[in-house]
Design a protein around this motif. Structure first.
Motif, mmCIF file in Angstrom:
data_model
loop_
_atom_site.group_PDB
_atom_site.id
_atom_site.type_symbol
_atom_site.label_atom_id
_atom_site.label_comp_id
_atom_site.label_asym_id
_atom_site.label_seq_id
_atom_site.Cartn_x
_atom_site.Cartn_y
_atom_site.Cartn_z
ATOM 1 N N ARG A 198 0.823 -1.204 0.000
ATOM 2 C CA ARG A 198 0.000 0.000 0.000
ATOM 3 C C ARG A 198 0.863 1.262 0.000
ATOM 4 N NH1 ARG A 198 -3.402 -1.904 3.211
ATOM 5 N NH2 ARG A 198 -2.431 -1.255 5.158
ATOM 6 N N LEU A 199 2.017 1.214 0.628
ATOM 7 C CA LEU A 199 2.876 2.390 0.744
ATOM 8 C C LEU A 199 3.790 2.597 -0.464
ATOM 9 C CD1 LEU A 199 3.929 2.169 4.506
ATOM 10 C CD2 LEU A 199 2.506 3.934 3.451
ATOM 11 N N LEU A 200 3.905 1.605 -1.328
ATOM 12 C CA LEU A 200 4.786 1.711 -2.487
ATOM 13 C C LEU A 200 4.085 2.373 -3.676
ATOM 14 C CD1 LEU A 200 6.757 -1.672 -2.687
ATOM 15 C CD2 LEU A 200 7.769 0.615 -2.485
ATOM 16 N N HIS A 201 4.809 3.254 -4.360
ATOM 17 C CA HIS A 201 4.333 3.767 -5.639
ATOM 18 C C HIS A 201 4.287 2.627 -6.656
ATOM 19 C CE1 HIS A 201 4.371 7.976 -4.592
ATOM 20 N NE2 HIS A 201 5.647 7.952 -4.241
ATOM 21 N N LEU A 202 3.489 2.776 -7.696
ATOM 22 C CA LEU A 202 3.491 1.822 -8.793
ATOM 23 C C LEU A 202 4.897 1.768 -9.389
ATOM 24 C CD1 LEU A 202 1.740 -0.060 -10.534
ATOM 25 C CD2 LEU A 202 1.387 1.868 -12.092
ATOM 26 N N GLY A 203 5.426 0.569 -9.530
ATOM 27 C CA GLY A 203 6.794 0.404 -10.010
ATOM 28 C C GLY A 203 7.828 0.432 -8.903
ATOM 29 N N GLY A 204 7.360 0.655 -7.664
ATOM 30 C CA GLY A 204 8.267 0.722 -6.519
ATOM 31 C C GLY A 204 8.909 -0.612 -6.192
ATOM 32 N N ILE A 205 9.963 -0.558 -5.373
ATOM 33 C CA ILE A 205 10.773 -1.735 -5.067
ATOM 34 C C ILE A 205 10.709 -2.078 -3.581
ATOM 35 C CG2 ILE A 205 13.130 -2.678 -5.025
ATOM 36 C CD1 ILE A 205 12.021 -2.473 -7.819
ATOM 37 N N LEU A 206 10.481 -3.341 -3.293
ATOM 38 C CA LEU A 206 10.635 -3.888 -1.950
ATOM 39 C C LEU A 206 11.914 -4.708 -1.917
ATOM 40 C CD1 LEU A 206 9.965 -5.022 0.901
ATOM 41 C CD2 LEU A 206 8.493 -6.710 -0.246
ATOM 42 N N LEU A 207 12.835 -4.355 -1.023
ATOM 43 C CA LEU A 207 14.045 -5.142 -0.815
ATOM 44 C C LEU A 207 13.838 -5.970 0.445
ATOM 45 C CD1 LEU A 207 16.726 -2.453 -1.688
ATOM 46 C CD2 LEU A 207 16.039 -4.417 -3.067
ATOM 47 N N LEU A 208 13.712 -7.280 0.259
ATOM 48 C CA LEU A 208 13.352 -8.194 1.347
ATOM 49 C C LEU A 208 14.492 -9.164 1.630
ATOM 50 C CD1 LEU A 208 10.939 -9.135 3.201
ATOM 51 C CD2 LEU A 208 10.473 -10.851 1.432
ATOM 52 N N GLU A 209 14.894 -9.202 2.889
ATOM 53 C CA GLU A 209 15.909 -10.160 3.347
ATOM 54 C C GLU A 209 15.281 -11.018 4.446
ATOM 55 O OE1 GLU A 209 20.548 -9.854 4.817
ATOM 56 O OE2 GLU A 209 19.049 -8.641 5.850
ATOM 57 N N PRO A 210 14.601 -12.104 4.072
ATOM 58 C CA PRO A 210 13.915 -12.930 5.080
ATOM 59 C C PRO A 210 14.872 -13.888 5.786
ATOM 60 C CG PRO A 210 13.546 -13.826 2.896
ATOM 61 C CD PRO A 210 14.389 -12.595 2.701
ATOM 62 N N GLN A 211 14.668 -14.051 7.080
ATOM 63 C CA GLN A 211 15.437 -15.052 7.798
ATOM 64 C C GLN A 211 14.912 -16.451 7.464
ATOM 65 O OE1 GLN A 211 13.960 -12.321 9.243
ATOM 66 N NE2 GLN A 211 15.078 -11.668 11.071
#
Length: 276
Positions: A198-211
């Motif tokens: 919801r907080l990301l603009h269209l085309g935005g990037i999530l950088l996820l480092e899951p344990q």
């Protein structure tokens, strides 16, 4: 024998107390054991792409003491960088680090009469109130805009209600999912992902480092809540990509690193870039 047993009990008591104090993963010396001692900077900086940050509005979830948050803003010229953490003590330390690092980067000699030792003293004069900005009028000091571009706030990202006007180009969620998962279960994890979307603009990037799941197995006894949630978790980390792509709605994902040379044992984790 009695003294030995007493000593062992005291040791166990201290260990339990230490674990209880970091039930959200809010370790006070996280960067101290996250990065190998012979490495100068966080190795994650070497795999991030400038295009994700330069001139962008960014959010770092679970920023701890803000060291990586500040270094990203500085290295990649973010337009803005907000770091959030559930621990107010860590947020205060993050502000202190911001002031210290900004001052160190931005001091310049205004006069040839200002010696290196005097400049060094200016770097270390950070004051007691970690939220107070520098006036810029101190002798021999000119501040850059790092203090204006980087900010921190105490926040429970799972429980927070966000305004529609708040939006970001890039959101970092690095080694945070396990702690949200253990404290708020599968519902908390889905809320985390949904809030990020919801907080990301269209085309935005999530950088996820899951344990990985084996990391959960080492930490689920940190609290009674974590233990209860651990035994009821259905969405293991191996399912996160499927959830984010098929359920949340991200368009694509890239595994930007399989290994992170320079990371201490247990922190050599893959990082994924999801695009909205």
């Amino acid at each position: 024998m009695a003294n030995r047993e007493k000593a062992q009990k005291e040791t166990e008591k201290r260990k339990r107390k230490s674990r209880e104090m970091a039930i959200f993963g809010n370790y006070k010396n996280y960067y101290g054991y996250r990065v190998c001692r012979d490495v100068k900077e966080d190795p994650r900086l070497n795999v991030f792409k400038r295009e994700w940050f330069e001139g962008k509005d960014c959010l770092d979830i679970g920023c701890n003491q803000g060291v990586l948050t500040i270094n990203i803003a500085k290295a990649f010229s973010c337009r803005s960088m907000v770091g959030v953490d559930i621990d107010s003590f860590l947020v205060e330390n993050a502000y202190w680090n911001l002031k210290r690092m900004s001052k160190r980067e931005s001091i310049t000699k205004q006069s040839s009469n200002v010696s290196d030792s005097e400049l060094s003293k200016e770097v270390n004069k950070c004051g007691n109130d970690s939220r107070t900005a520098f006036s810029g009028a101190e002798k021999g000091v000119v501040l850059n805009d790092l203090l204006e571009r980087v900010s921190f706030r105490k926040e429970n990202f799972v429980k927070e209600l966000y305004q529609e006007s708040e939006a970001y180009d890039t959101i970092l969620c690095l080694s945070v999912t396990k702690w949200i998962h253990l404290n708020w279960g599968d519902d908390g994890l889905i809320t985390l992902f949904a809030n990020i979307w919801r907080l990301l603009h269209l085309g935005g990037i999530l950088l996820l480092e899951p344990q990985p799941w084996k990391s959960y197995q080492k930490n689920y006894q940190v609290s009674e809540t974590a233990s209860l949630n651990y035994h009821s978790i259905q969405f293991h980390p191996s399912l996160f990509q499927e959830i984010l792509l098929d359920k949340i709605g991200f368009r694509m994902v890239e595994n930007i690193t399989e290994r992170l040379p320079g990371s201490a044992a247990g922190f050599d984790r893959p990082i994924f870039a999801f695009q909205k």
